[in-house]
Design an enzyme around this catalytic site. Structure first.
Site, PDB file in Angstrom:
ATOM      1  N   ARG A  93     -25.722   5.491  12.498  1.00 47.57           N
ATOM      2  CA  ARG A  93     -25.168   5.764  11.177  1.00 47.57           C
ATOM      3  C   ARG A  93     -23.769   5.150  11.065  1.00 47.57           C
ATOM      4  NH1 ARG A  93     -28.668   9.528   8.449  1.00 47.57           N
ATOM      5  NH2 ARG A  93     -30.554   9.067   9.639  1.00 47.57           N
ATOM      6  N   ASP A 137       4.746  -4.943   6.162  1.00 46.48           N
ATOM      7  CA  ASP A 137       5.073  -6.283   6.628  1.00 46.48           C
ATOM      8  C   ASP A 137       5.285  -7.282   5.487  1.00 46.48           C
ATOM      9  OD1 ASP A 137       5.316  -7.597   8.989  1.00 46.48           O
ATOM     10  OD2 ASP A 137       3.309  -8.482   8.851  1.00 46.48           O
ATOM     11  N   ARG A 170     -26.945  11.370  17.244  1.00 48.89           N
ATOM     12  CA  ARG A 170     -26.747  10.125  16.498  1.00 48.89           C
ATOM     13  C   ARG A 170     -25.626   9.289  17.086  1.00 48.89           C
ATOM     14  NH1 ARG A 170     -27.627  12.753  10.575  1.00 48.89           N
ATOM     15  NH2 ARG A 170     -29.826  12.226  10.465  1.00 48.89           N
ATOM     16  N   GLY A 224      -6.936  -0.659   8.844  1.00 51.98           N
ATOM     17  CA  GLY A 224      -6.248  -1.522   9.803  1.00 51.98           C
ATOM     18  C   GLY A 224      -6.825  -2.921   9.697  1.00 51.98           C
ATOM     19  N   ARG A 225      -6.280  -3.697   8.748  1.00 52.64           N
ATOM     20  CA  ARG A 225      -6.803  -5.057   8.527  1.00 52.64           C
ATOM     21  C   ARG A 225      -6.452  -5.982   9.681  1.00 52.64           C
ATOM     22  NH1 ARG A 225      -4.240  -6.712   3.132  1.00 52.64           N
ATOM     23  NH2 ARG A 225      -3.001  -4.958   3.773  1.00 52.64           N
ATOM     24  N   ARG A 237       1.305  -4.709  -5.781  1.00 50.76           N
ATOM     25  CA  ARG A 237       1.398  -6.006  -5.107  1.00 50.76           C
ATOM     26  C   ARG A 237       1.696  -7.004  -6.221  1.00 50.76           C
ATOM     27  NH1 ARG A 237      -0.768  -4.512   0.015  1.00 50.76           N
ATOM     28  NH2 ARG A 237      -2.300  -2.883  -0.229  1.00 50.76           N
ATOM     29  N   GLU A 255     -11.051  -1.740  10.404  1.00 49.43           N
ATOM     30  CA  GLU A 255     -11.712  -2.542   9.353  1.00 49.43           C
ATOM     31  C   GLU A 255     -11.564  -4.041   9.594  1.00 49.43           C
ATOM     32  OE1 GLU A 255      -9.908  -2.027   5.430  1.00 49.43           O
ATOM     33  OE2 GLU A 255      -7.976  -1.713   6.384  1.00 49.43           O
ATOM     34  N   ARG A 272      13.671  10.148  -1.766  1.00 49.54           N
ATOM     35  CA  ARG A 272      14.614  11.267  -1.899  1.00 49.54           C
ATOM     36  C   ARG A 272      15.825  11.062  -0.977  1.00 49.54           C
ATOM     37  NH1 ARG A 272      14.963  15.938   1.090  1.00 49.54           N
ATOM     38  NH2 ARG A 272      15.707  17.845   0.087  1.00 49.54           N
ATOM     39  N   ASP A 291       2.173  -1.099  11.999  1.00 47.66           N
ATOM     40  CA  ASP A 291       2.048  -2.428  12.623  1.00 47.66           C
ATOM     41  C   ASP A 291       3.305  -3.277  12.447  1.00 47.66           C
ATOM     42  OD1 ASP A 291       1.840  -2.688   9.899  1.00 47.66           O
ATOM     43  OD2 ASP A 291       0.192  -4.112   9.934  1.00 47.66           O
ATOM     44  N   THR A 303       4.160   2.025   5.832  1.00 47.41           N
ATOM     45  CA  THR A 303       2.752   1.623   5.845  1.00 47.41           C
ATOM     46  C   THR A 303       1.997   2.539   6.799  1.00 47.41           C
ATOM     47  OG1 THR A 303       1.187  -0.062   6.599  1.00 47.41           O
ATOM     48  CG2 THR A 303       3.378  -0.219   7.516  1.00 47.41           C
ATOM     49  N   ILE A 304       0.783   2.898   6.428  1.00 50.42           N
ATOM     50  CA  ILE A 304       0.018   3.783   7.316  1.00 50.42           C
ATOM     51  C   ILE A 304      -0.411   3.069   8.592  1.00 50.42           C
ATOM     52  CG2 ILE A 304      -0.813   5.266   5.439  1.00 50.42           C
ATOM     53  CD1 ILE A 304      -3.560   3.832   5.755  1.00 50.42           C
ATOM     54  N   ASP A 305      -0.307   1.730   8.625  1.00 48.29           N
ATOM     55  CA  ASP A 305      -0.849   0.956   9.757  1.00 48.29           C
ATOM     56  C   ASP A 305       0.010   0.988  11.024  1.00 48.29           C
ATOM     57  OD1 ASP A 305      -3.005   0.209   8.217  1.00 48.29           O
ATOM     58  OD2 ASP A 305      -2.066  -1.641   7.520  1.00 48.29           O
ATOM     59  N   GLY A 310       0.831  -1.208   0.000  1.00 53.16           N
ATOM     60  CA  GLY A 310       0.000   0.000   0.000  1.00 53.16           C
ATOM     61  C   GLY A 310       0.865   1.257   0.000  1.00 53.16           C
ATOM     62  N   ALA A 336     -13.243   9.311  21.336  1.00 51.11           N
ATOM     63  CA  ALA A 336     -14.285   8.355  20.918  1.00 51.11           C
ATOM     64  C   ALA A 336     -14.839   7.624  22.147  1.00 51.11           C
ATOM     65  CB  ALA A 336     -13.704   7.343  19.938  1.00 51.11           C
TER      66      ALA A 336
HETATM   67  P1  ATP Z   1       0.574  -2.712   3.556  1.00 45.74           P
HETATM   68  O1  ATP Z   1       0.907  -2.844   5.029  1.00 45.74           O
HETATM   69  O2  ATP Z   1       0.423  -1.310   3.151  1.00 45.74           O
HETATM   70  O3  ATP Z   1      -0.546  -3.608   3.107  1.00 45.74           O
HETATM   71  P2  ATP Z   1       2.507  -4.688   2.684  1.00 45.74           P
HETATM   72  O4  ATP Z   1       3.922  -4.532   2.278  1.00 45.74           O
HETATM   73  O5  ATP Z   1       2.243  -5.453   3.940  1.00 45.74           O
HETATM   74  O6  ATP Z   1       1.886  -3.217   2.744  1.00 45.74           O
HETATM   75  P3  ATP Z   1       1.462  -6.854   1.024  1.00 45.74           P
HETATM   76  O7  ATP Z   1       0.439  -6.799  -0.046  1.00 45.74           O
HETATM   77  O8  ATP Z   1       1.226  -7.740   2.182  1.00 45.74           O
HETATM   78  O9  ATP Z   1       1.682  -5.326   1.469  1.00 45.74           O
HETATM   79  O10 ATP Z   1       2.868  -7.284   0.371  1.00 45.74           O
HETATM   80  C1  ATP Z   1       3.404  -6.588  -0.748  1.00 45.74           C
HETATM   81  C2  ATP Z   1       4.081  -7.538  -1.678  1.00 45.74           C
HETATM   82  O11 ATP Z   1       5.198  -8.173  -1.021  1.00 45.74           O
HETATM   83  C3  ATP Z   1       3.237  -8.694  -2.177  1.00 45.74           C
HETATM   84  O12 ATP Z   1       2.395  -8.324  -3.249  1.00 45.74           O
HETATM   85  C4  ATP Z   1       4.307  -9.674  -2.636  1.00 45.74           C
HETATM   86  O13 ATP Z   1       4.818  -9.318  -3.900  1.00 45.74           O
HETATM   87  C5  ATP Z   1       5.407  -9.461  -1.589  1.00 45.74           C
HETATM   88  N1  ATP Z   1       5.289 -10.508  -0.556  1.00 45.74           N
HETATM   89  C6  ATP Z   1       4.489 -10.534   0.524  1.00 45.74           C
HETATM   90  N2  ATP Z   1       4.614 -11.682   1.220  1.00 45.74           N
HETATM   91  C7  ATP Z   1       5.525 -12.445   0.541  1.00 45.74           C
HETATM   92  C8  ATP Z   1       6.088 -13.760   0.703  1.00 45.74           C
HETATM   93  N3  ATP Z   1       5.745 -14.544   1.741  1.00 45.74           N
HETATM   94  N4  ATP Z   1       6.978 -14.183  -0.209  1.00 45.74           N
HETATM   95  C9  ATP Z   1       7.339 -13.417  -1.248  1.00 45.74           C
HETATM   96  N5  ATP Z   1       6.832 -12.175  -1.470  1.00 45.74           N
HETATM   97  C10 ATP Z   1       5.956 -11.690  -0.601  1.00 45.74           C
END
Ligand code: ATP
Length: 327
Positions: A251, A106, A167, A175-176, A75, A227, A24, A134, A130-132, A14, A191
């Site tokens: 709402r 992550d 309301r 935040g999945r 991704r 979420e 930069r 986490d 990542t905005i999360d 993301g 809140a």
């Molecule tokens: P966000 O926290 O914003 O969702 P993220 O980096 O956790 O970001 P993901 O979609 O989980 O986002 O991972 C990004 C990409 O990293 C995946 O599309 C994939 O290409 C690669 N990736 C994730 N897990 C693996 C894995 N176990 N092995 C190889 N590549 C991976």
């Protein structure tokens, strides 16, 4: 490890405001050390499909204030497969890219770890983006501060209208798997309750709370829902509550993608710049398979191994504080 001459940089997963400041930081620091810099567009997808562009000092001019990422993100399912990673490795070798900085969440750092376990001669350094917020091993991730402020601004606005109409609002934030945005935006906006994936069985408590609040005739109620909450998103939770509280005007508002966009906050720009700088310094110090992060506001290096294996936890004391403050 041989001397590094050419470094690739990519953003993956993301997008997050502040990623440009990190790009930069990486680019200008690498150029300072006499390295060539290659932007790998569209994350791991671009690594597999040769989306390589040269980055010069001027390529990263005027991007600090821009949200998103100038080298795009994606991704990539192909990178999850050994065949895709092999292709990526061959492309990096052919382009003589001998180190890579990965900016992402992550999943992206997991991908980097998997790649480095298979191919040892191209060092990877991670930057938490990542905005999360986490990611284990760092108290800060790029984009979190901006996203949090965006949520706070939106919730303040919703509270004005909620109060005017008596309301009950369920506001869903991103935040999945992690509730850090929900928790801290909830604290910042006062809140009445915060529902996050890390805590189970919160809906029953919420009903008790609303019961008491209803008797006290509270003029508005704001419930923040991450979420990924185990009870379902804001709509699902609102439905169960509606059945028991027919007198409330319930709402739901899902904030959605506005949380990713916008001009990065000063804090995100400064911190992302520091991380970009630190990533190249780490490479110059012969580091590999580590993420640069912050601990007690100091820059630290955390091995991918730990980043991936361990989960960042919500402080239970904070949850208790929320209950005490939201009476
Ligand atoms: P966000 O926290 O914003 O969702 P993220 O980096 O956790 O970001 P993901 O979609 O989980 O986002 O991972 C990004 C990409 O990293 C995946 O599309 C994939 O290409 C690669 N990736 C994730 N897990 C693996 C894995 N176990 N092995 C190889 N590549 C991976």
């Amino acid at each position: 490890m041989g001397k590094i001459k050419k470094v690739g940089v990519l953003t993956s997963g993301g997008d997050a405001p502040g990623m440009n400041a990190a790009i930069r930081g990486v680019t200008r620091t690498a150029l300072y050390y006499g390295l060539e810099v290659i932007g790998i567009r569209h994350g791991y997808h671009g690594m597999i499909h040769n989306h390589f562009v040269n980055l010069k000092a001027h390529s990263v001019s005027d991007i600090l204030a821009r949200g998103g990422t100038i080298i795009k993100t994606a991704r990539s399912k192909e990178f999850m497969e050994a065949e895709g990673r092999k292709q990526a490795y061959e492309n990096l070798k052919a382009a003589e890219i001998d180190a890579v900085v990965v900016i992402g969440g992550d999943g992206s750092l997991t991908g980097a770890r998997v790649f480095c376990d298979e191919y040892f001669d191209i060092p990877f350094i991670g930057i938490p983006g990542t905005i999360d917020n986490d990611i284990y091993g760092t108290e800060y991730t790029i984009g979190y501060d901006t996203a949090l402020n965006t949520v706070v601004e939106a919730v303040d606005k919703i509270r004005d209208t909620a109060g005017s109409h008596n309301r009950l609002f369920f506001i869903e934030v991103m935040g999945r798997d992690a509730g850090f945005i929900a928790l801290n935006s909830g604290i910042a906006t006062g809140a009445e309750a915060i529902l996050i994936p890390e805590v189970v069985g919160q809906v029953e408590n919420l009903k008790d709370y609303l019961e008491k609040g209803f008797k006290r005739k509270k003029s508005s109620n704001i419930i923040i829902v991450a979420e990924g909450d185990e009870e379902g998103g804001a709509f699902a939770i609102a439905d169960t509550v509606k059945e028991d509280f027919r007198d409330y005007d319930v709402r739901v508002s899902v904030l959605g993608h506005i949380q990713r966009g916008g001009t990065p906050s000063a804090y995100d720009r400064v911190s992302a710049s520091k991380l970009g700088f630190a990533a190249i310094e780490a490479l110059m110090d012969d580091q590999k398979s580590v993420m640069v992060g912050f601990h007690h506001s100091e820059l630290v290096l955390v091995p991918f191994r730990k980043v991936i294996k361990l989960k960042k936890k919500v402080d239970p004391e904070q949850m208790q504080m929320v209950e005490i403050l939201s009476v």
